[in-house]
Write a protein that holds these residues in place. Structure first.
Motif, PDB file in Angstrom:
ATOM      1  N   VAL A 269       3.339   6.931  15.487  1.00 58.48           N
ATOM      2  CA  VAL A 269       4.284   5.829  15.286  1.00 58.48           C
ATOM      3  C   VAL A 269       4.387   5.537  13.791  1.00 58.48           C
ATOM      4  O   VAL A 269       3.388   5.251  13.133  1.00 58.48           O
ATOM      5  CB  VAL A 269       3.835   4.562  16.047  1.00 58.48           C
ATOM      6  N   LEU A 270       5.593   5.629  13.276  1.00 55.77           N
ATOM      7  CA  LEU A 270       5.807   5.366  11.855  1.00 55.77           C
ATOM      8  C   LEU A 270       5.774   3.873  11.573  1.00 55.77           C
ATOM      9  O   LEU A 270       5.942   3.062  12.455  1.00 55.77           O
ATOM     10  CB  LEU A 270       7.154   5.947  11.420  1.00 55.77           C
ATOM     11  N   GLY A 271       5.567   3.541  10.347  1.00 61.15           N
ATOM     12  CA  GLY A 271       5.573   2.148   9.923  1.00 61.15           C
ATOM     13  C   GLY A 271       4.408   1.867   8.995  1.00 61.15           C
ATOM     14  O   GLY A 271       4.596   1.482   7.852  1.00 61.15           O
ATOM     15  N   ALA A 272       3.202   2.081   9.480  1.00 60.79           N
ATOM     16  CA  ALA A 272       2.015   1.821   8.674  1.00 60.79           C
ATOM     17  C   ALA A 272       1.413   3.101   8.095  1.00 60.79           C
ATOM     18  O   ALA A 272       0.726   3.060   7.076  1.00 60.79           O
ATOM     19  CB  ALA A 272       0.962   1.099   9.512  1.00 60.79           C
ATOM     20  N   ILE A 273       1.683   4.238   8.722  1.00 61.31           N
ATOM     21  CA  ILE A 273       1.082   5.506   8.307  1.00 61.31           C
ATOM     22  C   ILE A 273       1.663   5.938   6.951  1.00 61.31           C
ATOM     23  O   ILE A 273       2.872   6.004   6.778  1.00 61.31           O
ATOM     24  CB  ILE A 273       1.332   6.619   9.362  1.00 61.31           C
ATOM     25  N   ASN A 274       0.753   6.215   6.008  1.00 62.45           N
ATOM     26  CA  ASN A 274       1.120   6.709   4.668  1.00 62.45           C
ATOM     27  C   ASN A 274       2.117   5.802   3.945  1.00 62.45           C
ATOM     28  O   ASN A 274       2.883   6.260   3.109  1.00 62.45           O
ATOM     29  CB  ASN A 274       1.685   8.129   4.738  1.00 62.45           C
ATOM     30  N   SER A 275       2.120   4.514   4.242  1.00 60.56           N
ATOM     31  CA  SER A 275       3.095   3.593   3.665  1.00 60.56           C
ATOM     32  C   SER A 275       2.491   2.586   2.693  1.00 60.56           C
ATOM     33  O   SER A 275       3.209   1.755   2.141  1.00 60.56           O
ATOM     34  CB  SER A 275       3.815   2.832   4.779  1.00 60.56           C
ATOM     35  N   GLY A 276       1.179   2.639   2.486  1.00 62.09           N
ATOM     36  CA  GLY A 276       0.527   1.685   1.600  1.00 62.09           C
ATOM     37  C   GLY A 276       0.738   2.015   0.131  1.00 62.09           C
ATOM     38  O   GLY A 276       1.096   3.134  -0.227  1.00 62.09           O
ATOM     39  N   GLU A 277       0.509   1.032  -0.697  1.00 63.77           N
ATOM     40  CA  GLU A 277       0.606   1.183  -2.150  1.00 63.77           C
ATOM     41  C   GLU A 277      -0.707   1.726  -2.706  1.00 63.77           C
ATOM     42  O   GLU A 277      -1.777   1.454  -2.166  1.00 63.77           O
ATOM     43  CB  GLU A 277       0.886  -0.176  -2.804  1.00 63.77           C
ATOM     44  N   ASP A 278      -0.611   2.475  -3.788  1.00 62.27           N
ATOM     45  CA  ASP A 278      -1.820   2.878  -4.505  1.00 62.27           C
ATOM     46  C   ASP A 278      -2.436   1.627  -5.109  1.00 62.27           C
ATOM     47  O   ASP A 278      -1.726   0.773  -5.634  1.00 62.27           O
ATOM     48  CB  ASP A 278      -1.490   3.861  -5.631  1.00 62.27           C
ATOM     49  N   ILE A 279      -3.755   1.527  -5.026  1.00 61.65           N
ATOM     50  CA  ILE A 279      -4.438   0.368  -5.591  1.00 61.65           C
ATOM     51  C   ILE A 279      -5.594   0.839  -6.458  1.00 61.65           C
ATOM     52  O   ILE A 279      -5.957   2.017  -6.459  1.00 61.65           O
ATOM     53  CB  ILE A 279      -4.926  -0.606  -4.493  1.00 61.65           C
ATOM     54  N   GLN A 280      -6.177  -0.081  -7.159  1.00 66.55           N
ATOM     55  CA  GLN A 280      -7.271   0.192  -8.084  1.00 66.55           C
ATOM     56  C   GLN A 280      -8.420   0.910  -7.380  1.00 66.55           C
ATOM     57  O   GLN A 280      -8.851   0.517  -6.293  1.00 66.55           O
ATOM     58  CB  GLN A 280      -7.751  -1.149  -8.646  1.00 66.55           C
ATOM     59  N   VAL A 281      -8.924   1.968  -7.998  1.00 73.20           N
ATOM     60  CA  VAL A 281     -10.078   2.695  -7.460  1.00 73.20           C
ATOM     61  C   VAL A 281     -11.243   1.723  -7.328  1.00 73.20           C
ATOM     62  O   VAL A 281     -11.501   0.901  -8.212  1.00 73.20           O
ATOM     63  CB  VAL A 281     -10.454   3.873  -8.389  1.00 73.20           C
ATOM     64  N   GLY A 282     -11.930   1.804  -6.200  1.00 74.29           N
ATOM     65  CA  GLY A 282     -13.080   0.944  -5.943  1.00 74.29           C
ATOM     66  C   GLY A 282     -12.762  -0.314  -5.167  1.00 74.29           C
ATOM     67  O   GLY A 282     -13.659  -0.973  -4.657  1.00 74.29           O
ATOM     68  N   LEU A 283     -11.487  -0.670  -5.056  1.00 72.27           N
ATOM     69  CA  LEU A 283     -11.115  -1.911  -4.358  1.00 72.27           C
ATOM     70  C   LEU A 283     -11.166  -1.746  -2.839  1.00 72.27           C
ATOM     71  O   LEU A 283     -11.597  -2.649  -2.135  1.00 72.27           O
ATOM     72  CB  LEU A 283      -9.738  -2.380  -4.813  1.00 72.27           C
TER      73      LEU A 283
END
Length: 176
Positions: free
Chosen positions: A139-153
């Motif tokens: 189901v699409l929507g959440a898969i591979n849709s997040g933003e890159d964030i600071q390493v370690g967070l």
């Protein structure tokens, strides 16, 4: 889950000298991180008792806090799934959270919002009504849709699976 719940200074409260926060406003919590939580509000007893809740995660009078890669699902509507409020709630990050309802800014607070998915459909989850909030792989929507964030967070999900490449939104990261 809440950070910075006191609305005003308390007797004996410690002082903070962080130059990045508005010291003219009351600040009850500094630099806290809420990450990789799966919160499910439902179940037969809760639903039959006609209970309610205000929010799943809240940052009140919290400066420089982060809410990252959480999944908050309620079978009843809250005031907000995640909220931040009061003038002391500044320089916050609300990143890659998956929620069944809304995100809400209140009374003078401010936050950076990236990669969040509000009003999540129950089809995203393996068995939402039973509290299994693992992501469905087809189901699409959440898969591979997040933003890159600071390493370690939030380098790992709630089960310890690594977040490699494109991130999934929420607490669960699908791995092959």
């Amino acid at each position: 889950i809440g950070l910075g719940e006191a609305q005003s200074p308390l007797a004996g409260e410690r002082t903070h000298t962080d130059p990045g926060c508005n010291l003219d406003a009351h600040v009850d919590h500094y630099r806290g991180v809420v990450r990789n939580n799966m919160l499910f509000v439902g179940g037969e007893t809760f639903m039959s008792e006609n209970a309610s809740y205000e929010s799943g995660i809240h940052l009140w009078s919290c400066c420089k806090g982060s809410v990252v890669h959480n999944t908050v699902v309620g079978l009843k509507s809250p005031y907000s799934s995640i909220e931040w409020r009061r003038e002391g709630a500044q320089d916050l990050q609300i990143l890659n959270n998956l929620v069944s309802h809304n995100l809400r800014e209140r009374t003078g607070a401010s936050a950076l919002l990236l990669g969040n998915l509000e009003d999540a459909d129950e089809d995203l989850f393996v068995a939402q009504d039973e509290g299994d909030l693992h992501l469905m792989s087809d189901v699409l929507g959440a898969i591979n849709s997040g933003e890159d964030i600071q390493v370690g967070l939030a380098d790992f999900d709630f089960e310890g699976d690594p977040r490699l490449g494109a991130r999934d939104i929420g607490a669960d990261e699908l791995v092959d």
